[in-house]
Design an enzyme around this catalytic site. Structure first.
Site, PDB file in Angstrom:
ATOM      1  N   ASP A  27     -11.756   2.701   3.560  1.00  0.00           N
ATOM      2  CA  ASP A  27     -11.422   0.507   3.092  1.00  0.00           C
ATOM      3  C   ASP A  27     -12.975   0.766   2.959  1.00  0.00           C
ATOM      4  O   ASP A  27     -13.484  -0.964   2.142  1.00  0.00           O
ATOM      5  CB  ASP A  27     -11.067  -0.150   3.962  1.00  0.00           C
ATOM      6  CG  ASP A  27      -9.956  -0.172   3.794  1.00  0.00           C
ATOM      7  OD1 ASP A  27      -9.081  -1.287   3.004  1.00  0.00           O
ATOM      8  OD2 ASP A  27      -9.189  -0.809   5.357  1.00  0.00           O
ATOM      9  N   LYS A  43       0.943  -0.897   0.514  1.00  0.00           N
ATOM     10  CA  LYS A  43      -0.126  -0.099   0.147  1.00  0.00           C
ATOM     11  C   LYS A  43       0.742   1.814   0.361  1.00  0.00           C
ATOM     12  O   LYS A  43       0.611   1.841  -0.506  1.00  0.00           O
ATOM     13  CB  LYS A  43      -0.478   0.096   0.825  1.00  0.00           C
ATOM     14  CG  LYS A  43      -2.170  -1.228   1.402  1.00  0.00           C
ATOM     15  CD  LYS A  43      -2.496  -1.417   2.578  1.00  0.00           C
ATOM     16  CE  LYS A  43      -3.927  -2.632   2.008  1.00  0.00           C
ATOM     17  NZ  LYS A  43      -4.462  -3.268   3.650  1.00  0.00           N
ATOM     18  N   GLN A 103      -4.787  -1.954   9.110  1.00  0.00           N
ATOM     19  CA  GLN A 103      -4.528  -3.456   8.043  1.00  0.00           C
ATOM     20  C   GLN A 103      -5.266  -4.540   9.270  1.00  0.00           C
ATOM     21  O   GLN A 103      -4.851  -4.507  10.470  1.00  0.00           O
ATOM     22  CB  GLN A 103      -2.718  -4.056   7.865  1.00  0.00           C
ATOM     23  CG  GLN A 103      -2.576  -4.820   7.444  1.00  0.00           C
ATOM     24  CD  GLN A 103      -3.423  -4.943   6.150  1.00  0.00           C
ATOM     25  OE1 GLN A 103      -3.577  -4.080   5.246  1.00  0.00           O
ATOM     26  NE2 GLN A 103      -3.880  -6.002   6.182  1.00  0.00           N
TER      27      GLN A 103
END
Ligand code: NAP
Length: 286
Positions: free
Chosen positions: A118, A49, A93
């Site tokens: 997200d 990322k 994460q």
């Protein structure tokens, strides 16, 4: 022999377009990534990322917390990032370490919906359900982008989605429905899985079991999208579909690696760009 749906190639194009747009913005899009503990797979995802941020011209910030930091410290970090106007996107994460009492749902709800790139916050999930999301669910949106790039339309097609997780299967089914597909969602209690998958024009698999979908479960000429990422004992990465056999039957197929994985990250970058634009009023928040 199936043609490849290359996430490596399409994600590179998407990142180039994002980088171009980034250069025109009055702010530098900034993504803050929180990683808790030292899970090696999570470390790889976070590094990927950060690399994508660099390609897109974004600033990336990493906050590494020890596994034992605990929920309160994690929520405190999120609150500080929520309050920081120079941060446009925040992600934590997953999965969080199994011990130390972490609550992933509470974490998803703690991230401000305007920074939830997200798209896990219930507010953003609701917008996805209504078909008018500001932030797209990254993996399903990546699948659609791959199909769009190949000129594959879902309208009127029978799409079978295998897996009903909140981050892949369910939003994938909704996005396909919004694209006018007839959608069947399968899961571990589906009575005759092969009978369903054999009818699918487009088969999207997100189960998490290596070589779970065999060639006899695939209709001749179907489009096969393999979301699965499984690490074999040999260390090799493979999907949920028996790729070599499926390739002989499908019309299009995604490889693993190099299929949906890079697309997921590209869509995360697109959401971060959207968040940065919204922060300076370039597009309205829904
Ligand atoms: P998950 O939360 O574990 O969900 C797996 C789904 O598979 C569940 O809905 C489960 O059904 C279903 N399933 C399990 N056994 C089955 C069976 N025998 N027949 C039919 N369905 C069955 O997994 P996930 O988070 O969705 O991830 C799935 C895979 O995609 C994993 O390999 C993951 O690493 C990968 N992934 C890849 C990306 C990417 O960017 N490429 C992103 C996210 C995830 P029940 O609901 O009935 O238990």
């Amino acid at each position: 022999m199936a043609q490849l749906l290359s996430g490596t190639a399409v994600s590179a194009k998407v990142l180039e377009r994002i980088a171009e747009e980034t250069r025109t913005l009055p702010v530098q899009p900034t993504l803050a990534v929180i990683i808790v503990g030292d899970d090696p797979a999570s470390r790889v995802y976070v590094n990927n990322k950060k690399k994508a941020c660099a390609k897109a011209g974004f600033r990336s910030l990493e906050y590494a917390l020890p596994a034992e930091a605990g929920q309160a410290a994690l929520l405190g970090r999120i609150a500080a990032l929520n309050a920081d106007p120079s941060v446009h996107g925040i992600l934590c994460q997953m999965p969080l370490p199994k011990s130390f009492g972490y609550d992933e749902q509470e974490v998803a709800q703690a991230i401000s919906p305007e920074k939830d790139v997200d798209a896990f916050h219930p507010v953003n999930v609701g917008h996805i359900m209504l078909g008018e999301p500001l932030f797209q669910p990254c993996t399903p949106a990546g699948v659609l982008e791959l199909l769009d790039d190949a000129g594959i339309s879902l309208a009127g097609k029978h799409v079978a989605v295998v897996g009903r997780s909140n981050i892949v299967g369910k939003p994938m089914a909704l996005l396909a429905l919004h694209r006018h597909a007839t959608v069947t969602v399968c899961h571990s209690r589906t009575a005759d899985l092969a009978a369903v998958t054999r009818q699918a024009d487009v088969l999207i698999v997100a189960v998490g079991r290596a070589n779970f979908i065999t060639a006899d479960m695939i209709r001749d000429g179907a489009v096969v999208v393999d979301v699965g990422m499984n690490r074999l004992d040999s260390g090799k990465l493979c999907g949920d579909v028996d790729f070599a056999a499926a390739q002989a039957k499908a019309s299009w197929i995604t490889p693993v690696p190099g299929g949906v994985g890079p697309m997921t990250i590209a869509m995360l970058m697109r959401n971060t760009l959207t968040a940065a634009k919204a922060s300076c009023g370039i597009l309205g928040m829904k």
